[in-house]
Scaffold this motif. Structure first.
Motif, PDB file in Angstrom:
ATOM      1  N   GLN A   1      14.303  14.477  -8.084  1.00 19.82           N
ATOM      2  CA  GLN A   1      14.746  13.176  -8.592  1.00 19.82           C
ATOM      3  C   GLN A   1      13.966  12.066  -7.895  1.00 19.82           C
ATOM      4  OE1 GLN A   1      16.210  12.555 -11.205  1.00 19.82           O
ATOM      5  NE2 GLN A   1      18.269  11.741 -10.982  1.00 19.82           N
ATOM      6  N   VAL A   2      13.491  11.107  -8.673  1.00 18.57           N
ATOM      7  CA  VAL A   2      12.745   9.974  -8.135  1.00 18.57           C
ATOM      8  C   VAL A   2      13.585   8.716  -8.277  1.00 18.57           C
ATOM      9  CG1 VAL A   2      10.730   8.503  -8.466  1.00 18.57           C
ATOM     10  CG2 VAL A   2      10.491  10.991  -8.599  1.00 18.57           C
ATOM     11  N   GLN A   3      13.601   7.919  -7.233  1.00 15.61           N
ATOM     12  CA  GLN A   3      14.317   6.641  -7.266  1.00 15.61           C
ATOM     13  C   GLN A   3      13.462   5.544  -6.658  1.00 15.61           C
ATOM     14  OE1 GLN A   3      18.034   7.596  -5.163  1.00 15.61           O
ATOM     15  NE2 GLN A   3      19.122   7.210  -7.067  1.00 15.61           N
ATOM     16  N   LEU A   4      13.658   4.324  -7.151  1.00 16.31           N
ATOM     17  CA  LEU A   4      13.063   3.138  -6.547  1.00 16.31           C
ATOM     18  C   LEU A   4      14.200   2.332  -5.942  1.00 16.31           C
ATOM     19  CD1 LEU A   4      10.441   1.959  -9.205  1.00 16.31           C
ATOM     20  CD2 LEU A   4      10.174   3.576  -7.331  1.00 16.31           C
ATOM     21  N   VAL A   5      14.121   2.089  -4.638  1.00 15.02           N
ATOM     22  CA  VAL A   5      15.186   1.394  -3.926  1.00 15.02           C
ATOM     23  C   VAL A   5      14.645   0.057  -3.428  1.00 15.02           C
ATOM     24  CG1 VAL A   5      16.824   1.487  -2.036  1.00 15.02           C
ATOM     25  CG2 VAL A   5      16.190   3.589  -3.250  1.00 15.02           C
ATOM     26  N   GLU A   6      15.246  -1.015  -3.933  1.00 13.56           N
ATOM     27  CA  GLU A   6      14.792  -2.375  -3.607  1.00 13.56           C
ATOM     28  C   GLU A   6      15.654  -2.981  -2.515  1.00 13.56           C
ATOM     29  OE1 GLU A   6      13.748  -3.145  -8.319  1.00 13.56           O
ATOM     30  OE2 GLU A   6      15.400  -4.161  -7.328  1.00 13.56           O
ATOM     31  N   SER A   7      15.063  -3.932  -1.803  1.00 13.90           N
ATOM     32  CA  SER A   7      15.801  -4.691  -0.801  1.00 13.90           C
ATOM     33  C   SER A   7      15.102  -6.026  -0.569  1.00 13.90           C
ATOM     34  CB  SER A   7      15.904  -3.912   0.504  1.00 13.90           C
ATOM     35  OG  SER A   7      14.615  -3.660   1.032  1.00 13.90           O
ATOM     36  N   GLY A   8      15.827  -6.972   0.037  1.00 13.84           N
ATOM     37  CA  GLY A   8      15.209  -8.216   0.457  1.00 13.84           C
ATOM     38  C   GLY A   8      15.585  -9.452  -0.339  1.00 13.84           C
ATOM     39  N   GLY A   9      16.368  -9.308  -1.383  1.00 15.10           N
ATOM     40  CA  GLY A   9      16.766 -10.482  -2.150  1.00 15.10           C
ATOM     41  C   GLY A   9      17.793 -11.309  -1.393  1.00 15.10           C
ATOM     42  N   GLY A  10      18.139 -12.460  -1.975  1.00 15.69           N
ATOM     43  CA  GLY A  10      19.135 -13.304  -1.342  1.00 15.69           C
ATOM     44  C   GLY A  10      19.036 -14.745  -1.787  1.00 15.69           C
TER      45      GLY A  10
ATOM     46  N   LEU B   1       3.732  10.155 -10.887  1.00 20.85           N
ATOM     47  CA  LEU B   1       3.564  11.562 -11.267  1.00 20.85           C
ATOM     48  C   LEU B   1       4.389  12.386 -10.281  1.00 20.85           C
ATOM     49  CD1 LEU B   1       2.149  13.742 -12.982  1.00 20.85           C
ATOM     50  CD2 LEU B   1       0.327  13.758 -11.266  1.00 20.85           C
ATOM     51  N   ARG B   2       5.390  13.057 -10.796  1.00 21.59           N
ATOM     52  CA  ARG B   2       6.248  13.866  -9.938  1.00 21.59           C
ATOM     53  C   ARG B   2       5.560  15.165  -9.553  1.00 21.59           C
ATOM     54  NH1 ARG B   2      11.917  14.500 -12.769  1.00 21.59           N
ATOM     55  NH2 ARG B   2      12.231  15.761 -10.908  1.00 21.59           N
ATOM     56  N   THR B   3       5.981  15.727  -8.453  1.00 22.76           N
ATOM     57  CA  THR B   3       5.501  17.039  -8.028  1.00 22.76           C
ATOM     58  C   THR B   3       5.803  18.055  -9.122  1.00 22.76           C
ATOM     59  OG1 THR B   3       6.024  16.388  -5.758  1.00 22.76           O
ATOM     60  CG2 THR B   3       5.591  18.712  -6.162  1.00 22.76           C
ATOM     61  N   TYR B   4       4.855  18.930  -9.398  1.00 20.51           N
ATOM     62  CA  TYR B   4       4.978  19.998 -10.395  1.00 20.51           C
ATOM     63  C   TYR B   4       5.076  19.471 -11.816  1.00 20.51           C
ATOM     64  CZ  TYR B   4       6.230  22.419  -6.119  1.00 20.51           C
ATOM     65  OH  TYR B   4       6.242  22.904  -4.846  1.00 20.51           O
ATOM     66  N   SER B   5       4.691  18.227 -12.044  1.00 24.02           N
ATOM     67  CA  SER B   5       4.709  17.650 -13.384  1.00 24.02           C
ATOM     68  C   SER B   5       3.301  17.243 -13.787  1.00 24.02           C
ATOM     69  CB  SER B   5       5.636  16.435 -13.441  1.00 24.02           C
ATOM     70  OG  SER B   5       5.570  15.819 -14.714  1.00 24.02           O
ATOM     71  N   VAL B   6       3.062  17.140 -15.100  1.00 21.91           N
ATOM     72  CA  VAL B   6       1.775  16.661 -15.606  1.00 21.91           C
ATOM     73  C   VAL B   6       1.932  15.357 -16.369  1.00 21.91           C
ATOM     74  CG1 VAL B   6       0.755  18.963 -15.684  1.00 21.91           C
ATOM     75  CG2 VAL B   6       1.989  18.072 -17.687  1.00 21.91           C
ATOM     76  N   ILE B   7       3.150  14.833 -16.407  1.00 24.60           N
ATOM     77  CA  ILE B   7       3.442  13.622 -17.169  1.00 24.60           C
ATOM     78  C   ILE B   7       3.782  12.480 -16.221  1.00 24.60           C
ATOM     79  CG2 ILE B   7       4.954  12.589 -18.900  1.00 24.60           C
ATOM     80  CD1 ILE B   7       5.439  15.428 -19.971  1.00 24.60           C
ATOM     81  N   ARG B   8       3.103  11.348 -16.419  1.00 24.24           N
ATOM     82  CA  ARG B   8       3.424  10.165 -15.629  1.00 24.24           C
ATOM     83  C   ARG B   8       4.576   9.414 -16.296  1.00 24.24           C
ATOM     84  NH1 ARG B   8      -0.665  10.060 -12.053  1.00 24.24           N
ATOM     85  NH2 ARG B   8       0.442   8.417 -10.966  1.00 24.24           N
ATOM     86  N   VAL B   9       5.465   8.884 -15.464  1.00 23.42           N
ATOM     87  CA  VAL B   9       6.645   8.184 -15.958  1.00 23.42           C
ATOM     88  C   VAL B   9       6.775   6.845 -15.239  1.00 23.42           C
ATOM     89  CG1 VAL B   9       9.160   8.250 -16.181  1.00 23.42           C
ATOM     90  CG2 VAL B   9       7.833  10.350 -16.453  1.00 23.42           C
ATOM     91  N   ASP B  10       7.151   5.814 -15.986  1.00 20.56           N
ATOM     92  CA  ASP B  10       7.447   4.516 -15.379  1.00 20.56           C
ATOM     93  C   ASP B  10       8.901   4.498 -14.890  1.00 20.56           C
ATOM     94  OD1 ASP B  10       5.433   2.613 -17.728  1.00 20.56           O
ATOM     95  OD2 ASP B  10       4.965   3.345 -15.716  1.00 20.56           O
ATOM     96  N   TYR B  11       9.068   4.307 -13.600  1.00 20.36           N
ATOM     97  CA  TYR B  11      10.402   4.201 -13.013  1.00 20.36           C
ATOM     98  C   TYR B  11      10.690   2.740 -12.673  1.00 20.36           C
ATOM     99  CZ  TYR B  11      10.594   9.275 -12.533  1.00 20.36           C
ATOM    100  OH  TYR B  11      10.627  10.620 -12.806  1.00 20.36           O
ATOM    101  N   TRP B  12      11.997   2.418 -12.693  1.00 16.71           N
ATOM    102  CA  TRP B  12      12.437   1.049 -12.414  1.00 16.71           C
ATOM    103  C   TRP B  12      13.490   1.055 -11.310  1.00 16.71           C
ATOM    104  CZ3 TRP B  12      10.727  -3.455 -14.879  1.00 16.71           C
ATOM    105  CH2 TRP B  12       9.836  -3.247 -15.929  1.00 16.71           C
ATOM    106  N   GLY B  13      13.456   0.002 -10.495  1.00 15.58           N
ATOM    107  CA  GLY B  13      14.498  -0.189  -9.513  1.00 15.58           C
ATOM    108  C   GLY B  13      15.746  -0.786 -10.151  1.00 15.58           C
ATOM    109  N   GLN B  14      16.791  -0.920  -9.348  1.00 18.50           N
ATOM    110  CA  GLN B  14      18.076  -1.396  -9.865  1.00 18.50           C
ATOM    111  C   GLN B  14      18.129  -2.921  -9.971  1.00 18.50           C
ATOM    112  OE1 GLN B  14      17.489  -0.545  -6.769  1.00 18.50           O
ATOM    113  NE2 GLN B  14      18.562  -1.983  -5.416  1.00 18.50           N
ATOM    114  N   GLY B  15      17.168  -3.592  -9.369  1.00 22.55           N
ATOM    115  CA  GLY B  15      17.130  -5.054  -9.405  1.00 22.55           C
ATOM    116  C   GLY B  15      17.755  -5.662  -8.158  1.00 22.55           C
TER     117      GLY B  15
END
Length: 121
Positions: free
Chosen positions: A1-10, A100-114
């Protein structure tokens, strides 16, 4: 599982600075472009800045000279340094990454939660 974790807003006063961070975690083989978008209330999501794996950058005209995008490939992390902030920069900021995930051949656009950025006195 891939996640984008954002921080620093305010909340920041006009003219102030903030630094956003976004770390990609999970089984990742490689990351191409990384970027930041933002969406203000009642408006469409818009591109703020993008950085390639070779560290070429592109910015929206509205943030040129004030914002700087950078990345740390060893940490799979992208940053957005925001200086001279204006009230019109108020928005939810989202990071994105072309992964590109490990063991995958397809690139995917992932997004953070905002993360909320509010510029107000």
């Amino acid at each position: 599982q891939v996640q984008l974790v954002e921080s620093g807003g305010g909340l920041v006063q006009p003219g102030g600075s903030l630094r956003l961070s976004c770390a990609a975690t999970g089984s990742i083989r490689s990351i191409n472009d990384m970027g930041w978008y933002r969406q203000a209330p009642g408006k469409q999501r818009e591109l703020v800045a993008v950085i390639t794996s070779g560290r070429s950058t592109n910015y929206a005209d509205s943030v040129k000279g004030r914002f700087t995008i950078s990345r740390d490939n060893a940490k799979n992390t992208v940053y957005l340094q925001m200086n001279s902030l204006k009230p019109e920069d108020t928005a939810v900021y989202y990071c994105t990454a072309d992964i590109l995930r490990t063991y995958s051949v397809i690139r995917v656009d992932y997004w953070g939660q905002g993360t909320q950025v509010t510029v107000s006195s």
